[in-house]
Design an enzyme around this catalytic site. Structure first.
Site, mmCIF file in Angstrom:
data_model
loop_
_atom_site.group_PDB
_atom_site.id
_atom_site.type_symbol
_atom_site.label_atom_id
_atom_site.label_comp_id
_atom_site.label_asym_id
_atom_site.label_seq_id
_atom_site.Cartn_x
_atom_site.Cartn_y
_atom_site.Cartn_z
ATOM 1 N N HIS A 147 9.784 -0.523 8.989
ATOM 2 C CA HIS A 147 8.705 -1.532 8.945
ATOM 3 C C HIS A 147 8.841 -2.440 7.712
ATOM 4 O O HIS A 147 9.318 -3.563 7.808
ATOM 5 C CB HIS A 147 7.338 -0.851 8.940
ATOM 6 C CG HIS A 147 7.024 -0.098 10.206
ATOM 7 N ND1 HIS A 147 7.040 -0.687 11.445
ATOM 8 C CD2 HIS A 147 6.682 1.193 10.420
ATOM 9 C CE1 HIS A 147 6.724 0.201 12.367
ATOM 10 N NE2 HIS A 147 6.503 1.349 11.767
ATOM 11 N N ASP B 298 0.850 -1.203 0.000
ATOM 12 C CA ASP B 298 0.000 0.000 0.000
ATOM 13 C C ASP B 298 0.884 1.251 0.000
ATOM 14 O O ASP B 298 0.879 2.011 0.959
ATOM 15 C CB ASP B 298 -0.945 -0.009 1.222
ATOM 16 C CG ASP B 298 -0.223 -0.119 2.566
ATOM 17 O OD1 ASP B 298 0.923 -0.606 2.602
ATOM 18 O OD2 ASP B 298 -0.802 0.307 3.588
HETATM 19 C C1 BDR Z 1 2.702 -0.650 8.719
HETATM 20 O O1 BDR Z 1 1.636 0.305 8.538
HETATM 21 C C2 BDR Z 1 1.931 1.136 7.436
HETATM 22 O O2 BDR Z 1 1.779 2.478 7.805
HETATM 23 C C3 BDR Z 1 3.342 0.866 7.017
HETATM 24 O O3 BDR Z 1 3.493 0.963 5.620
HETATM 25 C C4 BDR Z 1 3.617 -0.518 7.524
HETATM 26 O O4 BDR Z 1 3.286 -1.498 6.562
HETATM 27 C C5 BDR Z 1 3.377 -0.366 10.054
HETATM 28 O O5 BDR Z 1 2.471 -0.505 11.102
HETATM 29 CA CA CA Z 2 2.830 -0.892 4.195
#
Ligand code: BDR
Ligand code: CA
Length: 314
Positions: free
Chosen positions: A239, A10
């Site tokens: 992340h 995303d």
């Molecule tokens: C996840 O949430 C999204 O904001 C980031 O892309 C990541 O996949 C982290 O909690």
């Molecule tokens: Ca993500």
């Protein structure tokens, strides 16, 4: 031989950082990007995925447009305060000139997995809706994937939406519960390890020696500001790139095992409730479920060194 992955995403600043990491890594062959709502609406996620591939000179990689909403609940709203209105930290790449694959993401996943039995790893870094829809379309993908390696959840730490829930799982807890209980080999890179690897301003500035690194530095400005305001650090958590780091070198992580169920309602909705005990006096909804590999430890220095090497080429 390079590992074939479908990266379900995303984009999203850290999604973009992960995509560029994967494309710079010879151990990984990205056979497709599939898009999902989350950081942005799915239409924008698809355009961003196409933009990023064009930026990287890899428009040959297909992008399949995915789910626009969760399986059973409403989509709350995009995380513009984290990733910017355009999902890429208000850094504007040109409109894409290429078009998505005609198939919906779930169908694309099924087709690729069935055509390449045992070869494809699903690497979701957004809400798990497309993966759950693919399971519904073709349950045999459980036996045909090489595995699932995902960013999401929180094993032994708090969430980041609230104390219970991490954002990707919180957006579609019903899909996540299906994915965690499907019975396939699955590894979770959750907040336990992704927040333990921090890219600070000096580190990000070092990346600027390459064109890709310059772009990552630029999109990280917005992300650092969010981390400063919410987490009190002028650095960003790593992340989504963690999934790529794990796929390249699993020895970077400590993994523990146990089944996970996802809480689908109430104040703990989106919690990845992990059974670390395994021994109970009576059966419960975790009993007999396949163990999930939960990453609980990480060599942060080595992850950062690997990322820098791949992005700067040296
Ligand atoms: C996840 O949430 C999204 O904001 C980031 O892309 C990541 O996949 C982290 O909690
Ligand atoms: Ca993500």
């Amino acid at each position: 031989m390079a590992q074939k992955i479908i990266f379900d995403t995303d984009p999203g600043i850290d999604d973009a950082m992960a995509i560029l990491f994967a494309l710079a890594s010879p151990e990984i062959e990205v056979v497709g990007l599939t898009t999902v709502f989350g950081n942005v609406h799915t239409d924008l996620a698809t355009r961003n995925a196409l933009r990023l591939l064009e930026f990287a000179g890899r428009a040959d990689i297909p992008v399949a447009h995915g789910a626009a909403k969760p399986l059973q609940i409403d989509f709350d709203e995009p995380a513009a305060f984290v990733h910017g209105e355009n999902g890429l930290g208000e850094v504007y790449l040109p409109e894409p000139t290429t078009a998505p694959d005609p198939r919906p993401a779930a169908q694309f996943i099924v087709d690729m997995v069935m055509q390449h039995p045992g070869e494809i790893t699903l690497a979701p870094v957004g809400p798990l809706t497309n993966i759950a829809l693919a399971l519904l379309l073709e349950p045999r993908i459980v036996e045909r994937v090489a595995g699932v390696v995902l960013m999401g959840g929180a094993g032994a730490v708090n969430g980041n939406v609230n104390p219970a829930a991490e954002a990707n799982i919180w957006h579609d807890p019903h899909a996540a519960d299906r994915v965690f209980t499907a019975g396939w080999p699955i590894t979770m890179l959750g907040l336990d390890v992704t927040m333990a690897v921090q890219m600070d301003d000096a580190y990000l500035a070092e990346l600027r020696s390459s064109r890709t690194g310059e772009f990552i530095y630029d999109i990280s400005r917005f992300y650092l500001e969010f981390h400063r305001q919410v987490h009190g650090v002028y650095a960003c958590h790593t992340h989504d790139p963690s999934v790529i780091a794990y796929l390249i070198d699993p020895t970077l992580y400590t993994v523990e095992y146990g089944p996970i169920r996802v809480i689908t309602e109430g104040i703990a909705m989106g919690m990845t409730l992990w059974d670390r005990r395994g021994e109970w006096h009576r059966p419960n909804p975790w009993t007999g479920r396949r163990s999930v590999g939960v990453c609980t430890g990480v060599d942060a220095e080595r992850v950062l060194a690997l990322y820098r090497e791949r992005i700067t080429g040296g």
